[in-house]
Motif scaffolding. Structure first.
Motif, PDB file in Angstrom:
ATOM      1  N   ARG A   4       0.847  -1.196   0.000  1.00 35.70           N
ATOM      2  CA  ARG A   4       0.000   0.000   0.000  1.00 35.70           C
ATOM      3  C   ARG A   4       0.887   1.252   0.000  1.00 35.70           C
ATOM      4  NH1 ARG A   4      -4.601   2.227   4.163  1.00 35.70           N
ATOM      5  NH2 ARG A   4      -5.761   3.250   2.496  1.00 35.70           N
ATOM      6  N   PRO A  39      -5.403  -5.700   5.537  1.00 43.95           N
ATOM      7  CA  PRO A  39      -5.106  -5.740   6.981  1.00 43.95           C
ATOM      8  C   PRO A  39      -4.554  -7.092   7.443  1.00 43.95           C
ATOM      9  CG  PRO A  39      -7.352  -4.959   6.564  1.00 43.95           C
ATOM     10  CD  PRO A  39      -6.825  -5.466   5.263  1.00 43.95           C
ATOM     11  N   LEU A  54       0.808  -3.926  11.976  1.00 41.88           N
ATOM     12  CA  LEU A  54       0.156  -2.985  12.896  1.00 41.88           C
ATOM     13  C   LEU A  54      -1.262  -3.466  13.246  1.00 41.88           C
ATOM     14  CD1 LEU A  54       0.512   0.670  13.202  1.00 41.88           C
ATOM     15  CD2 LEU A  54      -1.792   0.007  12.606  1.00 41.88           C
ATOM     16  N   HIS A  55      -1.966  -3.937  12.234  1.00 40.82           N
ATOM     17  CA  HIS A  55      -3.330  -4.417  12.467  1.00 40.82           C
ATOM     18  C   HIS A  55      -3.320  -5.661  13.367  1.00 40.82           C
ATOM     19  CE1 HIS A  55      -7.558  -4.174  11.603  1.00 40.82           C
ATOM     20  NE2 HIS A  55      -7.606  -5.447  11.265  1.00 40.82           N
ATOM     21  N   CYS A  76      -9.712   0.121   5.529  1.00 39.91           N
ATOM     22  CA  CYS A  76      -8.408  -0.123   4.883  1.00 39.91           C
ATOM     23  C   CYS A  76      -8.634  -0.752   3.508  1.00 39.91           C
ATOM     24  CB  CYS A  76      -7.575  -1.050   5.762  1.00 39.91           C
ATOM     25  SG  CYS A  76      -6.051  -1.618   4.994  1.00 39.91           S
ATOM     26  N   CYS A 109      -9.418   5.032   4.653  1.00 36.99           N
ATOM     27  CA  CYS A 109      -8.608   5.606   5.742  1.00 36.99           C
ATOM     28  C   CYS A 109      -7.131   5.345   5.441  1.00 36.99           C
ATOM     29  CB  CYS A 109      -8.996   4.994   7.091  1.00 36.99           C
ATOM     30  SG  CYS A 109      -8.960   3.211   7.110  1.00 36.99           S
ATOM     31  N   GLY A 110      -6.294   6.137   6.034  1.00 38.30           N
ATOM     32  CA  GLY A 110      -4.861   6.017   5.763  1.00 38.30           C
ATOM     33  C   GLY A 110      -4.121   5.387   6.939  1.00 38.30           C
ATOM     34  N   CYS A 111      -2.905   4.976   6.661  1.00 40.28           N
ATOM     35  CA  CYS A 111      -2.103   4.297   7.694  1.00 40.28           C
ATOM     36  C   CYS A 111      -1.711   5.253   8.821  1.00 40.28           C
ATOM     37  CB  CYS A 111      -0.857   3.701   7.065  1.00 40.28           C
ATOM     38  SG  CYS A 111      -1.244   2.393   5.897  1.00 40.28           S
ATOM     39  N   HIS A 140      -4.408   5.380  11.308  1.00 36.29           N
ATOM     40  CA  HIS A 140      -4.494   4.110  12.042  1.00 36.29           C
ATOM     41  C   HIS A 140      -3.364   4.003  13.078  1.00 36.29           C
ATOM     42  CE1 HIS A 140      -5.540  -0.466  11.740  1.00 36.29           C
ATOM     43  NE2 HIS A 140      -5.646   0.017  12.957  1.00 36.29           N
TER      44      HIS A 140
HETATM   45  S1  SF4 Z   1      -4.810   1.289   7.025  1.00 32.00           S
HETATM   46 FE1  SF4 Z   1      -2.619   0.895   6.897  1.00 32.00          FE
HETATM   47  S2  SF4 Z   1      -2.113   0.483   9.018  1.00 32.00           S
HETATM   48 FE2  SF4 Z   1      -4.288   0.232   8.876  1.00 32.00          FE
HETATM   49  S3  SF4 Z   1      -4.633  -1.918   8.442  1.00 32.00           S
HETATM   50 FE3  SF4 Z   1      -4.506  -0.852   6.497  1.00 32.00          FE
HETATM   51  S4  SF4 Z   1      -2.385  -1.108   5.884  1.00 32.00           S
HETATM   52 FE4  SF4 Z   1      -2.500  -1.473   8.058  1.00 32.00          FE
END
Ligand code: SF4
Length: 336
Positions: free
Chosen positions: A233, A242, A247-248, A267, A272-274, A277
């Motif tokens: 991504r 995810p 991180l998830h 996601c 939404c962005g990383c 998150h």
């Molecule tokens: S938005 Fe980014 S941090 Fe959150 S689950 Fe997706 S890839 Fe991972």
């Protein structure tokens, strides 16, 4: 009815991290309620690999005890002690050297594995070669009934059983059944979650990717903001996955099912962005560990507290370790 005794030891390697928290530590908390739990800090085991520089072992021992107790291990419910405060362990390990063929130690899988993997330390010392004997003595000296282990550690318990059986065959006896030492059983423990570190590999202090459970909110924030996510991504407009995002995986361990489902969905749909998150996780993690952090600070402010706990634990273990070593000396004819 007397509760069965279990034994678990940890090498002191410094502060505990999330990998410990969601792994072994949760098991230890549960087991102290159900069993006569003996938990020891394995400082002599640490020496088998850290023999060339032992400066930090005492500090690590203290850190570990503070982490354990702040996390909920209760010195009134379980016996917490330091291996080197129980010298009977080393004496029993010596007796075990007499009955253990060298070939049994040579075939221990983790011996070969660690010698191959740990390349920054010289592991050609006898202490490291013999560590399974020390482990067998740790278990036997407290008359443990059960040793909680994951499937991968079963060979260690099996080796202890073989050594004890051999000892009993050579020296054991007595019509009243008292002339034997106890052969322990493995208790297959639930394997905890595999917690990824900030770089996506398994969390480990030696990889430099660990989030320590005593980290301050600012430290947590810096570490979480540096975490790798779904590597494919590149842009916020790219849908992410995810399931492969480290991180998830951490968020799933502490987040509510609703919040996790929401992050999962947004996601995948690139809504939404990383960065958002990461900020959310850093805050949640800091809050989640808050009560632990406060408790740990209180304990750390009491000078010598960890050492008092260890001393009291060794005293509590002494009647049983004395009894076992007395039996061993009698059976080996060292004492009448
Ligand atoms: S938005 Fe980014 S941090 Fe959150 S689950 Fe997706 S890839 Fe991972």
């Amino acid at each position: 009815m007397a509760r069965k005794r279990i034994l678990t030891g940890y090498r002191p390697t410094g502060k505990l991290h999330l990998g410990h928290w969601f792994g072994n530590l949760q098991n230890m908390l549960a087991l102290q309620e159900e069993y006569d739990a003996f938990y020891f800090v394995a400082d002599w085991h640490a020496m088998t690999t850290m023999w060339a520089d032992t400066h930090e072992i005492r500090r690590y021992t203290e850190e570990q005890v503070l982490d354990w107790i702040a996390a909920g291990l209760d010195p009134e419910k379980c016996t917490i002690y330091r291996q080197s405060d129980v010298p009977e362990v080393s004496e029993l390990a010596l007796y075990f050297t007499m009955v253990t063929p060298m070939s049994w130690l040579e075939r221990v899988p983790s011996y070969k594995e660690q010698r191959d993997q740990i390349t920054d330390k010289d592991l050609g010392n006898v202490g490291f070669f013999e560590y399974p004997l020390l482990q067998a003595a740790d278990i036997t000296i407290v008359n443990a009934d059960l040793v909680p282990v994951g499937e991968d550690q079963l060979p260690h318990v099996e080796l202890t059983r073989e050594i004890v059986r051999r000892f009993n065959n050579v020296y054991g006896g007595g019509a009243d059944g008292t002339g034997y030492i106890r052969e322990p059983q493995a208790l297959i423990a639930k394997t905890g979650a595999r917690v990824p570190g900030t770089d996506g590999r398994k969390m480990s202090k030696s990889y430099g990717n660990a989030i320590f459970i005593s980290d301050e909110p600012d430290e947590i924030r810096v570490k979480v903001m540096s975490m790798i996510t779904d590597p494919a991504r590149k842009l916020k407009t790219d849908p992410g996955d995810p399931d492969i995002c480290p991180l998830h995986q951490i968020h799933k361990l502490i987040g509510s099912p609703e919040a996790i489902a929401e992050w999962d969905g947004c996601c995948r749909s690139a809504e939404c962005g990383c960065v958002a998150h990461k900020k959310a996780l850093a805050q949640e993690l800091a809050d989640y560990l808050g009560p632990f952090r406060e408790r740990r600070k209180e304990l750390a402010a009491r000078p010598g507290y960890a050492w008092e706990v260890l001393k009291a634990g060794a005293e509590r273990a002494r009647p049983v370790t004395n009894e076992v070593i007395t039996t061993v000396r009698r059976l080996t004819h060292i004492e009448p």
